[in-house]
Design a protein around this motif. Structure first.
Motif, short mmCIF file in Angstrom:
data_model
loop_
_atom_site.label_atom_id
_atom_site.label_comp_id
_atom_site.label_asym_id
_atom_site.label_seq_id
_atom_site.Cartn_x
_atom_site.Cartn_y
_atom_site.Cartn_z
N CYS A 136 -0.47 0.65 -5.38
CA CYS A 136 -0.22 -0.65 -4.77
C CYS A 136 0.56 -1.52 -5.75
N ALA A 137 1.45 -2.35 -5.24
CA ALA A 137 2.23 -3.23 -6.11
C ALA A 137 1.44 -4.48 -6.44
N SER A 142 8.65 5.21 -2.61
CA SER A 142 7.95 5.09 -1.33
C SER A 142 7.51 6.44 -0.77
N ASP A 143 7.57 7.50 -1.59
CA ASP A 143 7.27 8.84 -1.06
C ASP A 143 5.90 8.92 -0.40
N THR A 144 4.90 8.27 -0.98
CA THR A 144 3.54 8.42 -0.47
C THR A 144 3.33 7.69 0.85
N GLY A 151 12.01 -20.57 -14.47
CA GLY A 151 12.00 -20.12 -15.85
C GLY A 151 10.82 -19.27 -16.23
N ASN A 152 10.00 -18.85 -15.27
CA ASN A 152 8.88 -17.98 -15.57
C ASN A 152 9.33 -16.52 -15.64
N LEU A 153 8.70 -15.75 -16.51
CA LEU A 153 8.90 -14.31 -16.58
C LEU A 153 7.71 -13.65 -15.90
N TRP A 154 8.00 -12.68 -15.02
CA TRP A 154 6.96 -12.00 -14.26
C TRP A 154 7.01 -10.50 -14.53
N ILE A 155 5.84 -9.88 -14.49
CA ILE A 155 5.73 -8.44 -14.58
C ILE A 155 5.32 -7.91 -13.21
N ALA A 156 6.08 -6.93 -12.71
CA ALA A 156 5.70 -6.22 -11.49
C ALA A 156 5.22 -4.83 -11.90
N TYR A 157 4.18 -4.33 -11.28
CA TYR A 157 3.56 -3.08 -11.69
C TYR A 157 2.88 -2.46 -10.48
N HIS A 158 2.46 -1.21 -10.62
CA HIS A 158 1.60 -0.65 -9.57
C HIS A 158 0.25 -0.28 -10.16
N GLN A 209 0.85 -1.19 0.00
CA GLN A 209 0.00 0.00 0.00
C GLN A 209 0.89 1.24 0.00
N GLY A 210 0.68 2.12 -0.98
CA GLY A 210 1.39 3.39 -0.99
C GLY A 210 2.73 3.39 -1.69
N THR A 211 3.08 2.31 -2.37
CA THR A 211 4.36 2.29 -3.10
C THR A 211 4.09 2.11 -4.59
N GLY A 212 4.95 2.73 -5.39
CA GLY A 212 4.82 2.64 -6.83
C GLY A 212 6.12 2.23 -7.48
N ASP A 213 6.08 2.02 -8.80
CA ASP A 213 7.27 1.74 -9.60
C ASP A 213 8.06 0.53 -9.08
N PRO A 214 7.41 -0.61 -8.86
CA PRO A 214 8.09 -1.74 -8.20
C PRO A 214 9.12 -2.42 -9.11
#
Length: 606
Positions: free
Chosen positions: A568-569, A301-303, A550-557, A281-286
């Motif tokens: 939120c991540a 983590s500014d927020t 071997g999986n590729l994952w996308i992290a996003y907010h 909660q409150g973090t972006g650009d993971p």
């Protein structure tokens, strides 16, 4: 083309939508949407009723953007195969656009999956266009166009659509009857309907629809002498388009006596997505990165009130989000060095064999600028003393990236034996001279990664209406992943903390000169939006990471509500569909169907 009408047919509708402020703004509503039907009466929206083709803004002499929208889309078969698509360009608010007088937006497609934008092309003698229909007359071997403008209704023809050469217009009567369809997509404003092959109609439903796990393939029986041999057996998940993905199975071998010959039945559970949105909660650009046997999580983590650069450490990616996972402060506020605010978008990269963090930061006066921070030899990731003082990124001549704007979101790209940097630049933010944020790219000096090794080149700016919604004009957050023959550069557009935030994709050959923008192809349609996964709004500013399986994952907010501004991540597996297209919208339930996750297999012990 005559053969097309002899096969079992389908129908394709092109339409726009009625704008819904706060739900579906005009920049999205005023785009070309598609729907298909087998009976010509009830139509099913493609792309979840989100736009596919968007109007492009004009760049003014002040280097700002004049945002556009569109209306009255028309679709027609081409004599040499495929289809043409036209639309009338209008202002962002949907009004007559003086810059588009007598001109049409024109695209071409072979299959309604990939499109080529041909430009804003003139129509001989036309005024301020209201609507247009183009049809191909096979008996005459020519295209007939009928349109209306402020002076009335007109017709013209062309035998050379490739050269876009139409005859002088003549007065005409708009004699097309209005057709009422019993079932239209929500908010649809009808543009045009054309006949397509029935097989293509079915393919488009799958291509633009949501994938889901529909079957699981496993051997019925295997021979094994130990639990390890059983646990090595993986399942294959089959998806609705026919594509597949290997799946690790958590096998329960407690019922097998490996010291006694016989046939035993074992049960297992397919391992799915262990990440449940929202993860934070409150973090972006993971960003999640592996380093020396551990995984690390970086974010903005500014927020949360945590001003500085923070990192989490764990043995497995999923453990990074456990409640007791510690936050380590690795770069604190420092007024003397000018590090006071906007500790934004930290990314970890290996450049020239050395570990670095790329990020943006501001001093007393707001204005983030790209910096690079080096990890000292033998230093531990979570130790603030192990990091050298950050350096502000410079151009090749030693000057800073900019003295009259902001720079942020720098990422590192390694392909074809070369290293590049890509970042976002913006001038005049909050003023009438606001350029919007734009993506730039340049070769990077591997020995000094805080310095470019070539001139910056403009890679992308937010010209398409999905990129510049409601006065937010962004191209930012670039991040790369690669396959054997493609470099994929994902980026984000729209508002970074609003429901309209979305992800676009640029692609290139990894062996080409990536510093040359001509070697990149920009997708016309976003690949991840708030229509992609139910309950997730404004997905964007993503990164990618691989796991040990071997999986590729996308992290996003993203946000949990369309009115929320709390980022939120989230994390999802990247799936490659039957066309080899990366898909970022496979929710946990569609990645592994809970109803298909429990499996059995016979184990023969000799």
């Amino acid at each position: 083309m005559e053969e097309m009408y002899q096969r079992p047919q389908g129908f394709l509708m092109a339409y726009t939508r009625t704008p819904e402020p706060g739900v579906y703004p005009s920049g999205l509503a005023g785009s070309v949407h598609f729907a298909v039907s087998r009976d010509g009466k009830s139509f099913e929206a493609l792309q979840h009723n989100y736009g596919v083709l968007f109007a492009q803004a004009d760049v003014t002499k002040e280097n700002t953007l004049n945002t556009k929208s569109l209306k009255s889309p028309c679709v027609f078969p081409l004599a040499d195969g495929g289809w043409g698509i036209t639309a009338v360009r209008v202002t962002e608010e949907g009004k007559t656009d003086p810059d588009s007088r007598g001109k049409l937006l024109v695209w071409r497609t072979a299959d309604f999956m990939e499109f080529t934008f041909l430009g804003l092309l003139p129509l001989c003698g036309a005024g301020n266009l209201e609507r247009i229909r183009i049809r191909y007359d096979r008996s005459l071997g020519q295209y007939a166009a009928v349109w209306t403008d402020e002076a009335g209704c007109w017709k013209s023809h062309s035998t050379d659509l490739q050269g876009w050469c139409f005859s002088e217009p003549e007065p005409a009567v708009w004699d097309e009857e209005a057709v009422a369809f019993p079932s239209l997509p929500h908010g649809a404003i009808l543009g045009d309907v054309t006949v397509i092959p029935g097989e293509l109609c079915d393919r488009l439903r799958v291509y633009w629809g949501r994938l889901f796990h529909m079957d699981t393939i496993l051997p019925e029986e295997m021979r094994a002498a130990s639990p390890e041999q059983v646990k090595a057996v993986r399942a294959v998940a089959v998806y609705s388009d026919g594509s597949t993905a290997p799946k690790t199975v958590d096998w329960d071998t407690s019922a097998v006596d490996f010291s006694r010959p016989g046939v035993y039945e074992v049960k297992g559970t397919l391992r799915g997505n262990p990440y449940h949105f929202p993860l934070t909660q409150g973090t972006g650009d993971p960003v999640i990165v592996p380093w020396e046997g551990k995984y690390y999580y970086l974010s903005t983590s500014d927020t949360t009130g945590d001003i500085g650069l923070y990192v989490r450490e764990a043995d497995r990616p999923e453990d990074l989000f456990l409640p007791d996972t510690k936050l380590h402060l690795i770069l604190d506020l420092d007024e003397e060095k000018g590090f006071l605010q906007t500790f934004w978008a930290p990314e970890f990269h290996i450049v020239g064999g050395e570990p670095y963090i790329f990020f943006a930061v501001s001093g007393k006066v707001w204005g983030p600028q790209c910096h690079v921070m080096h990890l000292k030899p033998g230093g531990h990731f979570t130790d603030p003393d192990a990091w050298e003082t950050p350096r502000r990124v410079q151009k090749q001549d030693g000057s800073f990236l900019t003295e009259d704007g902001i720079t942020l979101d720098m990422t590192c790209i390694k392909a074809g034996g070369r290293t590049y940097a890509a970042w976002s630049y913006r001038f005049g933010m909050g003023t009438p001279l606001d350029t919007g944020s734009m993506l730039y790219i340049a070769p990077l000096n591997e020995e000094k990664p805080w310095q470019l090794a070539g001139e910056p080149a403009l890679l992308s700016r937010p010209l398409l209406s999905w990129e510049n919604l409601e006065t937010t004009i962004n191209n930012e957050g670039p991040y790369v992943f690669q396959t054997k023959d493609r470099v994929y550069l994902a980026y984000s557009a729209g508002s970074a903390n609003s429901y309209t935030y979305a992800v676009g994709l640029l692609t290139a050959d990894p062996n080409s000169d990536l510093a040359n923008p001509a070697n990149w192809k920009k997708g016309l349609t976003p690949v991840l939006t708030y229509y992609s996964v139910d309950g997730e709004y404004g997905p964007g500013h993503n990164s990618f990471f691989g796991d040990k399986e071997g999986n590729l994952w996308i992290a996003y907010h993203g946000e949990t509500d369309p009115t929320s501004r709390v980022r939120c991540a989230g994390i999802r597996r990247v799936h490659f569909d039957l066309q080899g297209r990366p898909r970022f919208d496979l929710s946990a339930e569609r990645d592994v169907n809970p109803a298909l996750s429990h499996v059995t297999m016979r184990v023969r012990v000799d």
